[in-house]
Design an enzyme around this catalytic site. Structure first.
Site, PDB file in Angstrom:
ATOM      1  N   ASP A 137      -9.045  -4.567   3.444  1.00 46.46           N
ATOM      2  CA  ASP A 137      -7.688  -5.394   3.240  1.00 46.46           C
ATOM      3  C   ASP A 137      -7.300  -6.172   4.435  1.00 46.46           C
ATOM      4  O   ASP A 137      -6.823  -7.332   4.235  1.00 46.46           O
ATOM      5  CB  ASP A 137      -6.411  -4.166   3.159  1.00 46.46           C
ATOM      6  CG  ASP A 137      -5.177  -4.489   3.154  1.00 46.46           C
ATOM      7  OD1 ASP A 137      -4.583  -5.370   2.181  1.00 46.46           O
ATOM      8  OD2 ASP A 137      -4.268  -4.544   4.176  1.00 46.46           O
ATOM      9  N   HIS A 164      -6.731 -10.223   4.577  1.00 47.78           N
ATOM     10  CA  HIS A 164      -5.452 -10.635   5.046  1.00 47.78           C
ATOM     11  C   HIS A 164      -5.717 -11.787   6.328  1.00 47.78           C
ATOM     12  O   HIS A 164      -5.045 -12.740   6.259  1.00 47.78           O
ATOM     13  CB  HIS A 164      -4.628 -10.019   5.710  1.00 47.78           C
ATOM     14  CG  HIS A 164      -3.604  -8.819   4.929  1.00 47.78           C
ATOM     15  ND1 HIS A 164      -2.796  -9.602   4.105  1.00 47.78           N
ATOM     16  CD2 HIS A 164      -3.425  -7.367   4.615  1.00 47.78           C
ATOM     17  CE1 HIS A 164      -2.384  -8.561   3.348  1.00 47.78           C
ATOM     18  NE2 HIS A 164      -2.559  -7.458   3.660  1.00 47.78           N
ATOM     19  N   HIS A 195      -1.649  -9.893  -0.789  1.00 41.59           N
ATOM     20  CA  HIS A 195      -2.108  -9.030  -1.856  1.00 41.59           C
ATOM     21  C   HIS A 195      -2.033  -9.811  -3.221  1.00 41.59           C
ATOM     22  O   HIS A 195      -1.131 -11.013  -3.484  1.00 41.59           O
ATOM     23  CB  HIS A 195      -1.013  -7.907  -1.938  1.00 41.59           C
ATOM     24  CG  HIS A 195      -1.205  -6.862  -0.994  1.00 41.59           C
ATOM     25  ND1 HIS A 195      -0.575  -5.748  -0.618  1.00 41.59           N
ATOM     26  CD2 HIS A 195      -2.029  -7.010   0.259  1.00 41.59           C
ATOM     27  CE1 HIS A 195      -0.709  -5.367   0.459  1.00 41.59           C
ATOM     28  NE2 HIS A 195      -1.610  -5.898   1.309  1.00 41.59           N
ATOM     29  N   SER A 233       0.787  -1.238  -0.106  1.00 42.06           N
ATOM     30  CA  SER A 233      -0.060   0.031   0.009  1.00 42.06           C
ATOM     31  C   SER A 233       0.782   1.214  -0.029  1.00 42.06           C
ATOM     32  O   SER A 233       0.351   2.333  -0.439  1.00 42.06           O
ATOM     33  CB  SER A 233      -0.874  -0.067   1.229  1.00 42.06           C
ATOM     34  OG  SER A 233      -1.893  -0.998   1.293  1.00 42.06           O
ATOM     35  N   THR A 287      -1.507   4.108   3.521  1.00 35.21           N
ATOM     36  CA  THR A 287      -2.277   4.678   2.630  1.00 35.21           C
ATOM     37  C   THR A 287      -2.512   6.058   3.087  1.00 35.21           C
ATOM     38  O   THR A 287      -2.243   6.740   2.333  1.00 35.21           O
ATOM     39  CB  THR A 287      -3.528   3.709   2.278  1.00 35.21           C
ATOM     40  OG1 THR A 287      -3.187   2.446   1.967  1.00 35.21           O
ATOM     41  CG2 THR A 287      -4.449   4.559   1.232  1.00 35.21           C
TER      42      THR A 287
END
Length: 543
Positions: free
Chosen positions: A359, A363, A499, A135, A198
């Site tokens: 996200d 994960h 990812h 990110s 981010t």
């Protein structure tokens, strides 16, 4: 097909006689039997008039044809960039279906709010040194116009990750910094820690994304004068500050001797209370820590609002509490409040909003929470669409990267997206029994290519990290796969799901939105924002 063959084919189709030598005419043949009566015309179908798929398609084309494009440089007064962290195309699809099914429909026909935006493109997400990105590098590309390395926050690829001495001359100017220099209002909102990669890329510069508080800085960084990310927030725009900051991550802003309202200690060892500094540094400033105080915030008289609603990340939307010291506002509520504060500036604003916990749920291999947070993002976008105008606000929705999250099998229409697969039989009729694999075991529609794998927990989410990864298939016949505590199976057992490297979508409306087209490098997003709002020229002219 050559011309000769084409002529012969047409002759055959038309039933023409082949050319031959002239002969005598034959006698007239006997009359044929009368033909049967034709069917009534009304029994046929004019599909263009009565088939809803056809009609809907015509309407979409008509809508697209009527769109007008405004590609004039500087036409956008305001810019709002939404980032669904980890929101790949499969996540958008599954969330669309889940939202529709939660409304009582089959789901597939549903559209999330941002899927109705008129312009669409794809972004290539790789980092300079990574085929599959993180990110920090992806958000740096979006807010600076320059791609960089994995783990690096708004600095160019010339840095060595984690090395402060290597950062000289490597800082990149962000869209938020340009906006502030030009006199526009600025805001950053996230459901993650506001110092996480981010949101941090919008206002901070660091060769290591994990330098969130001073206690995260290594000795080399301290010696060479690097600052932690939280401290850089107070230094933004030569100390003039961001107008709105809302999210989690309170612990990086308060001393390790201070207990926050939820009974958790801060992380700072330098003794600084950045929340107190925020209040003293800016006029008309406010600091709130829960939803009740957030709702009471007077936007008309607040020019600098800091909201830190959790010691670490904010809760998943599925688990969010709405009152008391642990109460947290929704992403939609934070977006609405931010716009109300920022739009008081007649010069305009730039607002960056992240749905950070999509996200995190991926994960953990927990599709339910990832999809609910995606739906929460859709609601935030809907609010922003209603509170702004397409005539003067460029609104974009995208992701920083994807996840190894899949939609598989051949489930029948309307099959629960979080459920076990039930297919159609040879006649197209939904089956009663579950579809099974080669071992005779049922399987879910959604799953992961890697990660911790199966778990059926009371709560789920981050609780999954308390248990070891499970490899191989599990018999799901007696498991409620639609529970928020269910974690999908994974092919490759890992300590955390990873990812993915495929392209992500960019949805857009407003001035400059038509510049989002085709497949582009991810840093293209910055250049569209810069062109639409003329940020560089405005910032340069204001100096």
């Amino acid at each position: 097909m050559n011309k000769k063959l084409l002529v012969l084919s047409l002759a055959a189709i038309l039933g023409l006689a082949a050319c031959g030598s002239d002969g005598e005419n034959g006698t007239d043949g006997s009359a044929g039997t009368p033909g049967t009566d034709g069917t009534n015309g009304q029994n046929g179908k004019d599909w263009s008039a009565v088939n809803q798929w056809f009609i809907d398609g015509q309407n979409r084309v008509a809508t697209a044809q009527s769109l007008t494009q405004n590609n004039q440089a500087g036409a956008a007064k305001n810019i709002i960039l939404f980032v669904g962290d980890g929101m790949g195309v499969s996540t958008v699809t599954a969330a669309r279906i889940l939202e529709g099914q939660l409304k009582g429909h089959t789901g597939e026909e549903n559209s999330l709010s941002f899927e109705t935006l008129p312009h669409l493109g794809l972004a290539k997400t790789y980092n300079v040194d990574g085929q599959t990105p993180d990110s920090a590098g992806t958000m740096t590309a979006m807010v600076t116009g320059v791609k960089t390395d994995v783990g690096v926050i708004s600095q160019a690829e010339g840095v060595t990750r984690g090395n402060c001495a290597s950062t000289s001359g490597q800082n990149l100017v962000t869209s938020l910094e340009l906006a502030a220099m030009a006199g526009l209002s600025t805001g950053v909102v996230s459901t993650a820690r506001i110092t996480h990669a981010t949101p941090a890329a919008a206002y901070a510069h660091a060769p290591e994304r994990n330098w969130e508080a001073d206690t995260n800085l290594p000795a080399e960084a301290v010696t060479n004068g690097c600052k932690d990310i939280a401290a850089q927030l107070l230094d933004f725009n030569q100390g003039k500050g961001i107008n709105v900051v809302m999210g989690g991550g309170r612990r990086a802003f308060i001393p390790n001797t201070t207990v926050d309202p939820e009974g958790k200690f801060g992380k700072r060892a330098d003794g600084r209370d950045l929340t107190a500094e925020w209040l003293s540094q800016y006029s008309n400033a406010a600091y709130v820590t829960d939803r009740d105080s957030f709702l009471a915030l007077d936007t008309a008289n607040t020019d600098h609002a800091l909201g830190l609603f959790n010691s670490s990340h904010m809760e998943y939307d599925y688990d969010r509490v709405t009152s008391g010291v642990e109460g947290e506002p929704s992403l939609a509520e934070m977006t609405a409040k931010s716009i109300d504060i920022l739009r008081k500036n007649n010069k305009g604003f730039v607002l960056i909003v992240e749905a950070g916990r999509i996200d995190h749920a991926h994960h953990a291999g927990n599709a339910a929470r990832a999809l609910h947070d995606t739906i929460a993002l859709s609601e935030a976008v809907r609010v922003a669409m209603e509170k702004t105008s397409a005539s003067d606000t460029l609104l974009m929705v995208t992701a920083d990267h994807s996840h190894v999250f899949t939609i598989a099998g051949y489930p029948t229409r309307g099959n629960p997206i979080l459920g076990l697969v039930k297919s159609n039989d040879a006649n197209g009729v939904p089956t009663v029994t579950n579809s099974t694999d080669a071992n005779g075991m049922p399987y879910t529609t959604v799953g992961y290519a890697n990660g911790l794998g199966f778990a059926s927990l009371e709560t789920g989410g981050d609780e999954r990290y308390n248990y070891a990864a499970i490899a191989g298939r599990v018999d799901l016949n007696y498991t409620n796969t639609q529970s928020a505590g269910f974690h999908q199976e994974a092919l490759v057992p890992l300590g955390s799901e990873t990812h993915a490297g495929e392209d992500v979508a960019i949805f857009a409306r407003g001035p400059g939105a038509s510049l989002i087209q085709g497949t582009v490098e991810q840093n293209h997003i910055f250049h569209v924002m810069n062109y639409a709002a003329d940020l560089v020229n405005k910032a340069t002219g204001a100096q």
